[in-house]
Design an enzyme around this catalytic site. Structure first.
Site, short mmCIF file in Angstrom:
data_model
loop_
_atom_site.label_atom_id
_atom_site.label_comp_id
_atom_site.label_asym_id
_atom_site.label_seq_id
_atom_site.Cartn_x
_atom_site.Cartn_y
_atom_site.Cartn_z
N HIS A 44 0.90 -1.16 0.00
CA HIS A 44 0.00 0.00 0.00
C HIS A 44 0.93 1.20 0.00
O HIS A 44 1.90 1.25 0.77
CB HIS A 44 -0.88 0.03 1.26
CG HIS A 44 -1.58 1.34 1.44
ND1 HIS A 44 -2.69 1.70 0.70
CD2 HIS A 44 -1.32 2.39 2.26
CE1 HIS A 44 -3.08 2.91 1.07
NE2 HIS A 44 -2.26 3.35 2.01
N CYS A 114 -4.25 2.00 -4.84
CA CYS A 114 -3.44 3.03 -4.19
C CYS A 114 -2.11 3.24 -4.91
O CYS A 114 -1.61 4.37 -4.99
CB CYS A 114 -3.18 2.65 -2.73
SG CYS A 114 -2.35 1.05 -2.53
#
Length: 170
Positions: A44, A114
């Site tokens: 992430h 992301c």
């Protein structure tokens, strides 16, 4: 504000598996063995600029104080350089992205996540891309039989570490 001001831009990288991906990689991605690849993490990412951390999740583009997500401190931080884009223009750009490419309904764990967001924002701010080991991971996982078998389950996963949605959408 002086037009020659520049602002540091950083990429925060989190392993959402908290080390499990590295440990289980040999079992999960057997087909990677012949290529010599292994899975170091499930990444992430977020961009930190103007004193905030910005990221794209299933609830849209969010922000928080740097390191303020439930992921805690990032596993690593990459210095992407500096930008001359002032905060006001950056926010206008983010709102535009939130209404188009990175709207709430466009999140996809593999294609529009992301990391795609961080890569696009990094290029907007600095002209630099984020590391390819992050952006290439989804296609590498999906190229394995294990990844293909798990895709229906993985497509249903939405990562949401919290934060404040920049457009107020939920």
């Amino acid at each position: 504000m002086d037009l020659n001001d520049s602002y540091p831009v950083k990429l925060y990288i989190y392993d959402v598996s908290r080390g499990m991906a590295r440990q289980l990689s040999p079992l999960m991605l057997v087909t990677f063995i012949h290529t010599g690849k292994h899975l170091d993490g499930i990444w992430h990412t977020a961009i930190v600029v103007h004193g905030k951390e910005y990221f794209f999740v299933g609830e849209g583009i969010n922000s928080c104080s740097p390191g303020g997500t439930p992921f805690g401190e990032p596993d690593s931080i990459v210095d992407l350089g500096f930008t001359e884009v002032p905060e006001e223009i950056f926010m206008e750009h983010l709102i535009s992205l939130a209404e188009s490419t990175y709207s709430v309904d466009k999140y996809n764990l593999f294609e529009n996540n992301c990391n795609a967001f961080s890569n696009e924002v990094a290029q907007f701010l600095t002209g630099k891309k984020i590391p390819s080991y992050i952006t290439d991971l989804p296609s590498e996982v999906l190229s394995t039989p294990f990844g293909q078998a798990l895709r229906p389950l993985l497509d249903s996963i939405v990562i949401n570490p919290g934060g404040n949605n920049i457009t107020g959408q939920r």
